[in-house]
Scaffold this motif. Structure first.
Motif: not given
Length: 404
Positions: A106-107, A125-128, A143-146, A171-188
């Motif tokens: 995670v971040l 960090e690694i959450i064992e 307050r973490s991002l998988p 891979d659990l990463r997800t994307a984020v963009v600025s307000a109003g942006g078109i979000l590229p879907v990755e992950g859930p």
């Protein structure tokens, strides 16, 4: 640790930290919070999401590549922008002797204002996980991002081959963009935050309608493109570009041609009749009768065209007979006759007393007052004007062109 963050450390935040982490990623989650996620992009533009990509580097270690992200805290805590300007190596503990486990990478933001620790920093960090017969990753801390789940087999260590990286990473990463942006879907796929928000699934643009993500091509008035022709229809009357390039319309249960027709049938086999009343069977022709079926369009009208190559020949020993060959049609709807063959509406070839020339004859007429959606059949009929004259018909055709 070289993971940079803004507004976490009580002291020591540099101007470089601030510049690196001002990413403007505020894709809404609700009126107060934003989505946690990684900013999209890659060095060569070929990939949607390359930030924080992880790959094995040794038996029990992996490299997390550089990237930028935002980690949303609880509703009153705000969002934490983070940047990893260069890659980071993470090392996993050896596997349990009996059972495998699933670790979570995670971040993570440590902010002592909101937790019992005395730390103020951002870390990879690694959450064992817990070794079990059927292992699973532990929940991500606050307050973490998988980023990844990593399966650590029983007994894995640097001395016996370590972690099989090709099969152990999820891979659990997800994307984020600025307000109003078109979000590229990755992950859930997460729900939208407001009607009118857009996301890109990789094969379609989708719009959040307040309750579900609706493919842009499925929005009211949208034509489903050929590349998404397997997409189910959203409503009766929707159009799509069919796989064969034909515009199609959803009729409530299936995709059908939006503008059916023209309907056509013909016979290149010649035949004759000496009947002076209309018949639909010709002597010496194998394919009798000749007919075509069509569906009446919403306009309730269609253009009817029919014709044939006609020739008149006298019986042996007969001369001096003027005669004509008539080709007409019968139109039926089921068992109901809509129109009978009629000389005034027929295609006609005539000859004087003895010539035996052939004529190519056709006529075009309008069928009207049809029942929209009903199925009609047009059948060719033929006759001669004298039983001693063979009326020959060859290259016979019927065509119906619906009017829209």
């Amino acid at each position: 640790m070289n993971l940079r963050s803004s507004w976490v450390a009580e002291t020591g935040q540099t101007r470089e930290d601030t510049r690196l982490t001002q990413i403007g990623a505020t894709n809404a989650l609700n009126p107060v919070q934003v989505r946690s996620g990684i900013l999209p992009g890659s060095y060569d533009g070929k990939y949607r999401l390359s930030g924080f990509w992880m790959t094995g580097s040794s038996a029990m270690s992996a490299v997390v590549s550089e990237g930028r992200a935002i980690v949303q805290g609880e509703i009153s805590q705000g969002a934490y922008p983070v940047t990893l300007p260069s890659s980071e190596v993470v090392t996993f503990s050896p596997g349990n002797a009996q059972y495998g486990r699933v670790d979570l990478v995670v971040l993570r933001i440590y902010d002592k204002l909101y937790e019992g620790s005395n730390r103020n920093e951002a870390v990879v960090e690694i959450i064992e996980g817990v070794p079990e017969q059927t292992p699973k990753a532990l929940p991500a801390p606050a307050r973490s991002l998988p980023l990844y789940e990593v399966t650590v087999p029983a007994g894995a260590s640097a001395g016996n081959g370590g972690i099989p990286w090709a099969t152990s990473l999820k891979d659990l990463r997800t994307a984020v963009v600025s307000a109003g942006g078109i979000l590229p879907v990755e992950g859930p796929v997460a729900p939208g935050a407001y009607p009118g928000q857009y996301q890109d699934t990789g094969s379609a643009i989708q719009r959040w309608d307040g309750g579900a993500w609706i493919s842009y091509s499925s929005a009211i008035g949208g034509i489903v493109p050929n590349s998404a022709s397997s997409t189910p229809a959203s409503y009766t009357g929707q159009y799509r570009d069919g796989t064969g390039g034909q515009l199609q319309r959803w009729n409530g249960s299936a995709w059908a041609a939006a503008y059916p027709g023209p309907y056509f049938n013909d016979s290149l086999d010649g035949g004759y009749t000496t009947s002076t009343t209309y018949v639909n069977t010709l002597i010496d022709r194998a394919d009798n009768p000749l007919s075509v079926t069509f569906t009446a369009p919403p306009s309730r009208a269609a253009i009817l065209t029919f014709g044939s190559r006609m020739e008149l020949s006298l019986a042996t020993g007969t001369t001096g007979i003027a005669s004509s060959a008539f080709m007409g049609v019968r139109v039926t709807q089921g068992a109901t006759v809509v129109r009978e063959p009629d000389d005034e509406l027929a295609a006609v070839a005539s000859k004087s007393a003895d010539p035996t020339d052939a004529y190519s004859v056709a006529t075009t007429q309008r069928l009207h007052s049809l029942t929209a959606g009903a199925t009609y059949t047009v059948t060719a009929y033929y006759r001669s004007t004298n039983t001693n004259v063979r009326a020959w018909f060859d290259n016979t055709f019927l065509q119906i062109t619906p009017q829209y």
